[in-house]
Design a protein around this motif. Sequence first.
Motif, PDB file in Angstrom:
ATOM      1  N   ILE A  86       0.858  -1.184   0.000  1.00  9.51           N
ATOM      2  CA  ILE A  86       0.000   0.000   0.000  1.00  9.51           C
ATOM      3  C   ILE A  86       0.892   1.232   0.000  1.00  9.51           C
ATOM      4  N   GLY A 101       0.932   4.664   1.053  1.00  9.54           N
ATOM      5  CA  GLY A 101      -0.002   5.222   2.019  1.00  9.54           C
ATOM      6  C   GLY A 101       0.213   6.658   2.420  1.00  9.54           C
ATOM      7  N   ALA A 136      -5.663   4.887   3.295  1.00 13.61           N
ATOM      8  CA  ALA A 136      -4.579   3.900   3.348  1.00 13.61           C
ATOM      9  C   ALA A 136      -4.528   3.215   4.704  1.00 13.61           C
ATOM     10  N   ALA A 160      -5.143  -0.790   5.292  1.00 16.68           N
ATOM     11  CA  ALA A 160      -4.172  -1.647   5.980  1.00 16.68           C
ATOM     12  C   ALA A 160      -4.823  -2.380   7.141  1.00 16.68           C
ATOM     13  N   THR A 178       2.814  -1.187   4.206  1.00 15.22           N
ATOM     14  CA  THR A 178       2.446   0.179   3.835  1.00 15.22           C
ATOM     15  C   THR A 178       3.704   1.026   3.758  1.00 15.22           C
ATOM     16  N   SER A 228       5.370  -1.792   7.854  1.00 14.27           N
ATOM     17  CA  SER A 228       5.512  -0.465   7.258  1.00 14.27           C
ATOM     18  C   SER A 228       6.967  -0.212   6.890  1.00 14.27           C
TER      19      SER A 228
END
Length: 248
Positions: A7, A9, A14, A18, A31, A47
Amino acid sequence: MNRNILILGGTTEAYRLAEALALRAGLRVVTSLAGRTSQPRLPAGESRIGGFGGSAGLRAYLREQGIQGVVDATHPFAATMGWNAQRGCAAAGVPLLRLERPPWVAAPEDRWESVADWEQAVAALRCGGARRVFLAVGRQDLGPFAALDDTWFLVRAVTPPDPMPPLHACRLLLARGPFDLEGERALLRHHRIDALVCKNSGGDATQAKLVAARELGVRVIMRRRPERPVLPAASSVEAAVAWVEALL
């Protein structure tokens, strides 16, 4: 075997996407955040922070991580990332979806003027004789307004601009949305705002300022969204979830 989803984001959509995907069995959700804020809120799942190094860097990342699908849920004005995503995914042969909230649409009572860039916004303010202007454009887009040497500005941002542009006169207000209608009415009245400048970001979190401007007859200078690639698109998190599920 896990399916890997990336993603792109930073937006409310976003984070919601997630969260919706992170608990699904057999799905690894990563993300990517641009890293423009010093302490970003981390989304559900994994992330990463920072850029990829253009479309070539994104292509390399997709291949290294075995990404099977990408959802571009960046801000509507993050045009560079949008083009890099399209080129990087095309080169890597990875499906790409654009998740974007619908733009705001003017009501008959609104006093909106549409502009393509901040230079046009400055010209519109000067032509209209604005004297007390609410700048809700983000901390990175203030520089062009320093050309107005007889205007007072109310600047709202999440974090302080660094450096602060040499605006003629201004007050800096640090705040993060969502903002309610009563508070936005009070803000415009208290500071005697006669013009509001903003981007057509869409969404509910910051729309109240536009309703308040409509009620008070305040002029709005609205920057249009930049051109982005034509892609498969979703306007809701639910539709994006369905797209991801179809890849599994």
